[in-house]
Design an enzyme around this catalytic site. Sequence first.
Site, PDB file in Angstrom:
ATOM      1  N   GLY A 149      -2.336 -11.710 -11.382  1.00 58.23           N
ATOM      2  CA  GLY A 149      -3.350 -11.142 -10.495  1.00 58.23           C
ATOM      3  C   GLY A 149      -2.697 -10.065  -9.638  1.00 58.23           C
ATOM      4  N   ALA A 173       4.298 -18.524  -4.916  1.00 58.35           N
ATOM      5  CA  ALA A 173       2.877 -18.913  -4.957  1.00 58.35           C
ATOM      6  C   ALA A 173       2.612 -20.019  -3.931  1.00 58.35           C
ATOM      7  CB  ALA A 173       2.513 -19.332  -6.370  1.00 58.35           C
ATOM      8  N   ARG A 174       2.643 -21.245  -4.381  1.00 61.79           N
ATOM      9  CA  ARG A 174       2.508 -22.402  -3.493  1.00 61.79           C
ATOM     10  C   ARG A 174       3.477 -23.471  -3.979  1.00 61.79           C
ATOM     11  NH1 ARG A 174       0.389 -19.579  -0.399  1.00 61.79           N
ATOM     12  NH2 ARG A 174      -1.664 -19.733   0.559  1.00 61.79           N
ATOM     13  N   GLU A 193       5.826 -27.955   3.895  1.00 61.68           N
ATOM     14  CA  GLU A 193       6.371 -26.926   4.784  1.00 61.68           C
ATOM     15  C   GLU A 193       6.160 -27.371   6.226  1.00 61.68           C
ATOM     16  OE1 GLU A 193       4.629 -23.166   3.608  1.00 61.68           O
ATOM     17  OE2 GLU A 193       5.413 -23.375   1.588  1.00 61.68           O
ATOM     18  N   HIS A 198       8.266 -19.201   3.708  1.00 60.54           N
ATOM     19  CA  HIS A 198       6.897 -18.734   3.426  1.00 60.54           C
ATOM     20  C   HIS A 198       6.593 -17.441   4.206  1.00 60.54           C
ATOM     21  CE1 HIS A 198       2.616 -20.159   2.206  1.00 60.54           C
ATOM     22  NE2 HIS A 198       2.697 -18.843   2.228  1.00 60.54           N
TER      23      HIS A 198
HETATM   24  N1  LIG Z   1       4.412 -16.478  -0.574  1.00 57.39           N
HETATM   25  C1  LIG Z   1       3.413 -15.946   0.104  1.00 57.39           C
HETATM   26  O1  LIG Z   1       3.525 -15.643   1.285  1.00 57.39           O
HETATM   27  C2  LIG Z   1       2.123 -15.665  -0.593  1.00 57.39           C
HETATM   28  C3  LIG Z   1       1.650 -16.518  -1.548  1.00 57.39           C
HETATM   29  N2  LIG Z   1       0.475 -16.235  -2.194  1.00 57.39           N
HETATM   30  C4  LIG Z   1       0.043 -17.161  -3.239  1.00 57.39           C
HETATM   31  O2  LIG Z   1       0.011 -16.434  -4.462  1.00 57.39           O
HETATM   32  C5  LIG Z   1      -1.197 -16.685  -5.140  1.00 57.39           C
HETATM   33  C6  LIG Z   1      -1.588 -15.445  -5.929  1.00 57.39           C
HETATM   34  O3  LIG Z   1      -1.939 -14.397  -5.037  1.00 57.39           O
HETATM   35  P1  LIG Z   1      -2.652 -13.083  -5.587  1.00 57.39           P
HETATM   36  O4  LIG Z   1      -1.907 -12.534  -6.729  1.00 57.39           O
HETATM   37  O5  LIG Z   1      -2.904 -12.215  -4.413  1.00 57.39           O
HETATM   38  O6  LIG Z   1      -4.022 -13.719  -6.113  1.00 57.39           O
HETATM   39  P2  LIG Z   1      -4.933 -13.263  -7.343  1.00 57.39           P
HETATM   40  O7  LIG Z   1      -6.170 -14.080  -7.261  1.00 57.39           O
HETATM   41  O8  LIG Z   1      -5.042 -11.782  -7.358  1.00 57.39           O
HETATM   42  O9  LIG Z   1      -4.060 -13.697  -8.612  1.00 57.39           O
HETATM   43  C7  LIG Z   1      -3.978 -14.979  -9.109  1.00 57.39           C
HETATM   44  C8  LIG Z   1      -4.073 -14.868 -10.637  1.00 57.39           C
HETATM   45  O10 LIG Z   1      -3.708 -16.122 -11.196  1.00 57.39           O
HETATM   46  C9  LIG Z   1      -4.534 -16.323 -12.313  1.00 57.39           C
HETATM   47  N3  LIG Z   1      -4.522 -17.737 -12.658  1.00 57.39           N
HETATM   48  C10 LIG Z   1      -5.310 -18.743 -12.213  1.00 57.39           C
HETATM   49  N4  LIG Z   1      -4.950 -19.912 -12.776  1.00 57.39           N
HETATM   50  C11 LIG Z   1      -3.914 -19.634 -13.601  1.00 57.39           C
HETATM   51  C12 LIG Z   1      -3.097 -20.423 -14.446  1.00 57.39           C
HETATM   52  N5  LIG Z   1      -3.284 -21.740 -14.588  1.00 57.39           N
HETATM   53  N6  LIG Z   1      -2.115 -19.813 -15.151  1.00 57.39           N
HETATM   54  C13 LIG Z   1      -1.909 -18.481 -15.041  1.00 57.39           C
HETATM   55  N7  LIG Z   1      -2.656 -17.684 -14.238  1.00 57.39           N
HETATM   56  C14 LIG Z   1      -3.632 -18.257 -13.526  1.00 57.39           C
HETATM   57  C15 LIG Z   1      -5.890 -15.766 -11.908  1.00 57.39           C
HETATM   58  O11 LIG Z   1      -6.684 -15.447 -13.033  1.00 57.39           O
HETATM   59  C16 LIG Z   1      -5.472 -14.540 -11.112  1.00 57.39           C
HETATM   60  O12 LIG Z   1      -5.432 -13.382 -11.929  1.00 57.39           O
HETATM   61  C17 LIG Z   1      -2.199 -17.064  -4.042  1.00 57.39           C
HETATM   62  O13 LIG Z   1      -3.193 -17.939  -4.539  1.00 57.39           O
HETATM   63  C18 LIG Z   1      -1.347 -17.715  -2.986  1.00 57.39           C
HETATM   64  O14 LIG Z   1      -1.340 -19.107  -3.153  1.00 57.39           O
HETATM   65  C19 LIG Z   1      -0.226 -15.093  -1.943  1.00 57.39           C
HETATM   66  C20 LIG Z   1       0.195 -14.214  -0.975  1.00 57.39           C
HETATM   67  C21 LIG Z   1       1.386 -14.448  -0.200  1.00 57.39           C
HETATM   68  O1  LIG Z   2      -1.918 -15.166   1.688  1.00 60.96           O
HETATM   69  C1  LIG Z   2      -1.374 -16.236   1.357  1.00 60.96           C
HETATM   70  O2  LIG Z   2      -1.850 -17.005   0.507  1.00 60.96           O
HETATM   71  C2  LIG Z   2      -0.125 -16.619   1.980  1.00 60.96           C
HETATM   72  O3  LIG Z   2       0.525 -17.534   1.563  1.00 60.96           O
HETATM   73  C3  LIG Z   2       0.312 -15.830   3.127  1.00 60.96           C
HETATM   74  O4  LIG Z   2       0.751 -16.594   4.157  1.00 60.96           O
END
Ligand SMILES: NC(=O)C1=CN([C@@H]2O[C@H](COP(=O)(O)OP(=O)(O)OC[C@H]3O[C@@H](n4cnc5c(N)ncnc54)[C@H](O)[C@@H]3O)[C@@H](O)[C@H]2O)C=CC1
Ligand SMILES: O=C(O)C(=O)CO
Length: 333
Positions: free
Chosen positions: A145, A227-228, A257, A276
């Site tokens: 994504g 991711a998480r 966390e 995080h």
């Molecule tokens: N470390 C941090 O501070 C951050 C962590 N995150 C985490 O990262 C995740 C992704 O963020 P974005 O890319 O912005 O979201 P997004 O929604 O743009 O991308 C997530 C992608 O994962 C795909 N997906 C869903 N289930 C799947 C699976 N089983 N296998 C493979 N792909 C799958 C979806 O189709 C989507 O394209 C968020 O849900 C969040 O939990 C996001 C921002 C910051």
């Molecule tokens: O946007 C998210 O999902 C994050 O983890 C940022 O804290």
Amino acid sequence: MRIVLCYPVEPHHIDQIQAAAPDAEIVDAGQERIDEELPNADIFIGHAKVPVDWKRVVDAGRLKWIQSSAAGLDHCLVPEVIPTDIVVTSAAGLFAPQVTEQTFALLYGLLRRIPTFFRAQAKREFIRRPTDDLRGKTVGIVGFGGNGRAIAKGLAPMDVRILATDYYPVDAPSYVDALWSADRLPDLLAASDIVILALPLNSSTLGLINREMLALMPKDSYLINVARGQVVVEADLVQALQSGHLQGAGLDVTEREPLPEQSPLWEMPQVMITPHVGAQSARRVSDSTDLACENLRRYQNGRPLWNRVDKTLGFAHPNGVFRGNIADDPACS
Ligand SMILES: NC(=O)C1=CN([C@@H]2O[C@H](COP(=O)(O)OP(=O)(O)OC[C@H]3O[C@@H](n4cnc5c(N)ncnc54)[C@H](O)[C@@H]3O)[C@@H](O)[C@H]2O)C=CC1
Ligand SMILES: O=C(O)C(=O)CO
């Protein structure tokens, strides 16, 4: 219309939101008052980090829309909310530039043995140790994504082979060697020297990277999780690191966390942990506010919202994911 905010806004952000919704009453609840204010909100913009009584919110029957200021929706996409008419939009893709930088920091740190050299520096020791290369490696990105795509774009010039999986395996850029459906995770794991997790946490991804999946990864491979934490069974990861099967792990997120004090991960020289901070950026609050305001204007005009989430899946369709700068995007004018 009553809009309740719960993210670290400054007065000028509130003015910006007011300008986008001139007739609305805006309440900056912060984490302190969010649980109390949410039942009286029509729209919630933010990320509640404290427990919220979602049953009370749903029973109150007033909340119509949640604009999450986080990309991950585990804070609000709870069983009480999923079957309701409440619209949920996320910040998917909004933090991709900084999450990419965080991923590269962890990736290069592991490969170039920064934890080892940094420990030696603290003891004023000048000790050479072998390092590893990114060049020539196969990198597997799980979740293609907003973040996964930006990470792949950053990797593209680095002479690596890039594989990815996604729930919607569409629109593969030319520099990606293969974009597979999510069920081909075992193939991706088996073929990758470095695995980067960039998928959402939901009921189907909870504990997805377990002992069996880790065993598929080649000996001496690396795992990076931006991711998480709960996507990985942490005890199984610890085992894979202790046995020497995995060469290293870079973790911006952990199962719990803060990571509990007794976790063996703290002491492992082949593990880099960051607290995080992947989404941190000087622009984060402004970017979140820009997206919220754009969606507020769309909401009032009945136009499609960016990042509208399929609540049963837990993420948005790629066509609706925001992938750029509001100011540069003609669709936002
Ligand atoms: N470390 C941090 O501070 C951050 C962590 N995150 C985490 O990262 C995740 C992704 O963020 P974005 O890319 O912005 O979201 P997004 O929604 O743009 O991308 C997530 C992608 O994962 C795909 N997906 C869903 N289930 C799947 C699976 N089983 N296998 C493979 N792909 C799958 C979806 O189709 C989507 O394209 C968020 O849900 C969040 O939990 C996001 C921002 C910051
Ligand atoms: O946007 C998210 O999902 C994050 O983890 C940022 O804290």
